[in-house]
Scaffold this motif. Structure first.
Motif, PDB file in Angstrom:
ATOM      1  N   SER A 190      20.960   8.658  60.850  1.00  0.00           N
ATOM      2  CA  SER A 190      20.020   9.371  61.860  1.00  0.00           C
ATOM      3  C   SER A 190      20.386   9.709  62.503  1.00  0.00           C
ATOM      4  CB  SER A 190      18.543   9.196  60.634  1.00  0.00           C
ATOM      5  OG  SER A 190      18.585   8.548  59.422  1.00  0.00           O
ATOM      6  N   ASP A 191      20.613   8.462  63.734  1.00  0.00           N
ATOM      7  CA  ASP A 191      20.614   8.663  65.089  1.00  0.00           C
ATOM      8  C   ASP A 191      21.466   9.279  65.262  1.00  0.00           C
ATOM      9  OD1 ASP A 191      19.294   7.969  67.724  1.00  0.00           O
ATOM     10  OD2 ASP A 191      21.016   6.662  67.373  1.00  0.00           O
TER      11      ASP A 191
ATOM     12  N   TRP B 273      22.577  17.426  67.491  1.00  0.00           N
ATOM     13  CA  TRP B 273      21.636  18.150  66.712  1.00  0.00           C
ATOM     14  C   TRP B 273      21.432  18.618  68.464  1.00  0.00           C
ATOM     15  CZ3 TRP B 273      21.864  22.442  64.251  1.00  0.00           C
ATOM     16  CH2 TRP B 273      20.392  23.442  64.724  1.00  0.00           C
ATOM     17  N   GLU B 274      21.345  17.238  69.276  1.00  0.00           N
ATOM     18  CA  GLU B 274      21.008  17.419  70.606  1.00  0.00           C
ATOM     19  C   GLU B 274      22.495  18.402  71.457  1.00  0.00           C
ATOM     20  OE1 GLU B 274      18.040  14.488  73.094  1.00  0.00           O
ATOM     21  OE2 GLU B 274      20.620  13.100  71.937  1.00  0.00           O
TER      22      GLU B 274
ATOM     23  N   TYR C 227      20.656  13.396  65.012  1.00  0.00           N
ATOM     24  CA  TYR C 227      19.973  13.162  66.176  1.00  0.00           C
ATOM     25  C   TYR C 227      20.450  14.103  67.676  1.00  0.00           C
ATOM     26  CZ  TYR C 227      16.104  13.390  69.815  1.00  0.00           C
ATOM     27  OH  TYR C 227      15.577  14.196  70.436  1.00  0.00           O
ATOM     28  N   LYS C 228      21.496  13.001  67.624  1.00  0.00           N
ATOM     29  CA  LYS C 228      22.309  12.700  68.757  1.00  0.00           C
ATOM     30  C   LYS C 228      23.541  14.468  68.477  1.00  0.00           C
ATOM     31  CE  LYS C 228      22.695   8.423  70.073  1.00  0.00           C
ATOM     32  NZ  LYS C 228      23.325   6.717  70.390  1.00  0.00           N
TER      33      LYS C 228
END
Length: 199
Positions: free
Chosen positions: A54-55, A61-62, A58-59
């Motif tokens: 999940s992390d 998407w950033e 997130y990275k």
């Protein structure tokens, strides 16, 4: 790659670069399960693996504007996942012998990641396809390749002749190979499957 697949890939990468959250969902559905399996093999903890994956998304998407191709996204996810798992394990004092060996292989670099990705994806697809086999074919295939049972042993267990067990095995392999071809599985992954069944 088929023309329609190329068009789809271009559509999703353009949408992703523009910050379209449906495109994020597309890549999430494409890679999440395989990444969890990949991380889970190393961390040996499904919840930790899911958190790491999940992390990584997130990275991803950033930095959504940074990716030119779907392959770039896939590589970023697997390399980020590998690095996150290694960092996690380095902080953990208690590691199993299997984890130590896996760390050694992962630290060898990008070529190892390539083979790990192929293995992860082939096992993910294979597990899905096995469940779609006819009942007896599925049962025989699992006993042979997942439980390492011998043909005569399976025949005795299931009350079948040795030849019938062999027939179910042959049919299962043919059905799986056909399914792989229909799904457009890459040559490398098909080779991995053939090596798996030939062991």
């Amino acid at each position: 790659m088929l023309l329609t697949e190329t068009f789809d890939e271009q559509y999703w990468i353009i949408a992703f670069r523009k910050g379209n959250d449906h495109a994020l969902s597309h890549f999430f559905e494409l890679h999440y399960r395989s990444l969890c399996y990949f991380a889970g093999r190393l961390l040996q903890d499904d919840m930790e693996a899911e958190e790491v994956v999940s992390d990584c998304f997130y990275k991803l998407w950033e930095r959504h504007q940074d990716f030119e191709t779907a392959q770039n996204i896939k590589a970023f996810l697997y390399i980020s996942c590998r690095n996150a798992c290694l960092n996690h394990l380095k902080k953990t004092k208690r590691k199993t012998a299997i984890q130590q060996e896996y760390i050694k292989h992962l630290e060898e670099g990008e070529e190892t990641i390539f083979y790990e990705v192929i293995e992860t994806e082939i096992l993910t697809i294979l597990s899905q396809e096995i469940e779609g086999l006819p009942d007896k074919c599925r049962e025989v295939f699992k006993l042979i390749y997942l439980e390492n049972r011998k043909t005569d042993e399976i025949a005795a267990m299931l009350g079948l002749s040795v030849q019938t067990v062999r027939n179910h095995k042959t049919r299962a392999i043919e059905l799986l190979k056909t399914s792989f071809l229909k799904k457009g599985v890459s040559a490398a992954m098909t080779l991995a499957f053939l090596l798996f069944i030939d062991r």
